[in-house]
Design an enzyme around this catalytic site. Structure first.
Site, PDB file in Angstrom:
ATOM      1  N   SER A 111       0.832  -1.209   0.000  1.00 24.87           N
ATOM      2  CA  SER A 111       0.000   0.000   0.000  1.00 24.87           C
ATOM      3  C   SER A 111       0.862   1.251   0.000  1.00 24.87           C
ATOM      4  O   SER A 111       2.016   1.234   0.431  1.00 24.87           O
ATOM      5  CB  SER A 111      -0.905   0.017   1.237  1.00 24.87           C
TER       6      SER A 111
HETATM    7  N1  SAH Z   1      -0.866  -4.492   3.409  1.00 25.97           N
HETATM    8  C1  SAH Z   1       0.119  -5.203   2.649  1.00 25.97           C
HETATM    9  C2  SAH Z   1      -0.398  -5.815   1.349  1.00 25.97           C
HETATM   10  C3  SAH Z   1      -1.563  -5.172   0.678  1.00 25.97           C
HETATM   11  S1  SAH Z   1      -2.043  -5.966  -0.821  1.00 25.97           S
HETATM   12  C4  SAH Z   1       1.281  -4.298   2.347  1.00 25.97           C
HETATM   13  O1  SAH Z   1       1.111  -3.088   2.362  1.00 25.97           O
HETATM   14  O2  SAH Z   1       2.360  -4.822   2.078  1.00 25.97           O
HETATM   15  C5  SAH Z   1      -3.263  -7.070  -0.198  1.00 25.97           C
HETATM   16  C6  SAH Z   1      -2.728  -8.396   0.207  1.00 25.97           C
HETATM   17  O3  SAH Z   1      -3.839  -9.195   0.592  1.00 25.97           O
HETATM   18  C7  SAH Z   1      -2.008  -9.161  -0.907  1.00 25.97           C
HETATM   19  O4  SAH Z   1      -0.737  -9.529  -0.466  1.00 25.97           O
HETATM   20  C8  SAH Z   1      -2.896 -10.380  -1.132  1.00 25.97           C
HETATM   21  O5  SAH Z   1      -2.154 -11.529  -1.493  1.00 25.97           O
HETATM   22  C9  SAH Z   1      -3.575 -10.521   0.206  1.00 25.97           C
HETATM   23  N2  SAH Z   1      -4.842 -11.259   0.219  1.00 25.97           N
HETATM   24  C10 SAH Z   1      -5.898 -11.139  -0.649  1.00 25.97           C
HETATM   25  N3  SAH Z   1      -6.878 -11.997  -0.305  1.00 25.97           N
HETATM   26  C11 SAH Z   1      -6.443 -12.663   0.807  1.00 25.97           C
HETATM   27  C12 SAH Z   1      -7.008 -13.679   1.629  1.00 25.97           C
HETATM   28  N4  SAH Z   1      -8.214 -14.222   1.389  1.00 25.97           N
HETATM   29  N5  SAH Z   1      -6.291 -14.127   2.686  1.00 25.97           N
HETATM   30  C13 SAH Z   1      -5.055 -13.618   2.938  1.00 25.97           C
HETATM   31  N6  SAH Z   1      -4.457 -12.683   2.193  1.00 25.97           N
HETATM   32  C14 SAH Z   1      -5.158 -12.180   1.138  1.00 25.97           C
END
Ligand code: SAH
Length: 275
Positions: A111
């Site tokens: 993000s």
């Molecule tokens: N907040 C984190 C990543 C944001 S992107 C950062 O800033 O680094 C959103 C993340 O959610 C991605 O890594 C994606 O793989 C994860 N995601 C999406 N659906 C998910 C689920 N059902 N369970 C766990 N992770 C999930």
């Protein structure tokens, strides 16, 4: 009142601008990041593959105006974002301090800094030393590491992410960061799992952050919120709102919308990899 003269811009790539660390050395810790402008794209992405503009739109404040950009008003949040260096969490050759989401592979992004700051500030009261925090969709591990620093060694910070490769790299990132001792001690841990189910083993949580947009409010996460706890979660499909969910001491739920946002979806692993 905010002193605009001490507001600073952070932009460009990590090789050519001051690190976030230096930029936070302002008298009152008000920090403003520069948004991803066309010139930033041309200077920073020159030697890289073309950015995926769909992904780059995610996790950014939907209203792309300077007014809304990344003003950190909490000294504690400024300190933790200074302590956990974002450059250790973004892929190589990525402009670490530009106020944009950055691709991290697997159709996911880290993000934008202003979203990290916003979520930390919304949750700050529930990230006191000794409290329990859950970061769903932990991706690079950046925010989980910030949570761990805030709740400290007596607290608990849990990251849940459904892409095993991202969990492995988030652990590598954290090991290089100031949160490494907390990972070693076990007050910070990163797990592979479907975040829609939360992480019941360490529930209930004072703070829950969801880093991907849920089509609707996940019941399991509501159930794992402590009375008096707070969850910050983007909800929606094309149009998404960042919701602030408070579980009142009597167990009832209050929900308000903080802002319109754009995040990657909270979905199944297969759906994400095929999107
Ligand atoms: N907040 C984190 C990543 C944001 S992107 C950062 O800033 O680094 C959103 C993340 O959610 C991605 O890594 C994606 O793989 C994860 N995601 C999406 N659906 C998910 C689920 N059902 N369970 C766990 N992770 C999930």
């Amino acid at each position: 009142m905010m002193n605009l003269s001490s507001t600073m811009n952070a932009s460009g790539c990590r090789y050519c601008v001051s690190p976030l660390k230096q930029l936070l050395h302002t008298t009152n810790h008000h920090l403003r990041f520069r948004p991803c402008s066309p010139s930033l794209f041309s200077s920073s992405f020159n030697n890289l593959k073309l950015p995926n503009f769909n992904l780059l739109l995610t996790s950014n404040s939907f209203f792309f105006t300077m007014e809304q950009y990344g003003v950190i008003s909490s000294e504690k949040v400024a300190r933790v974002m200074e302590t956990i260096d974002r450059a250790l969490f973004v892929p190589d050759k990525t402009p670490a301090y530009a106020d944009c989401p950055q691709e991290i592979g697997y159709n996911a992004t880290i993000s934008a800094p202003h979203m990290h700051a916003t979520c930390l500030q919304l949750l700050e009261e529930k990230l006191q030393p000794g409290m329990h925090a859950l970061d769903v969709g932990s991706g690079t591990g950046y925010l989980t590491a910030c949570f761990a620093m805030m709740v400290g060694p007596q607290g608990r910070a849990i990251g849940v992410e459904h892409i095993p490769e991202l969990v492995a790299s988030s652990i590598n990132n954290i090991e290089k960061s100031a949160a490494a001792p907390l990972l070693k001690k076990g007050s910070l841990s990163m797990h592979v799992g479907d975040g829609r189910e939360g992480w019941p083993e360490c529930a209930p949580y004072d703070a829950i952050h969801v880093g991907a947009a849920a089509p609707e409010m996940p019941q399991a996460l509501l159930d794992q919120l402590k009375p008096g706890g707070r969850m910050v979660i983007p909800v929606g499909n094309i149009f998404q709102d960042l919701k602030v969910v408070d579980k009142n001491p009597d167990g009832s739920i209050s929900i308000r919308s903080e802002s319109s946002v754009r995040y990657v979806p909270l979905t199944s692993r297969d759906a994400q990899l095929q999107s």
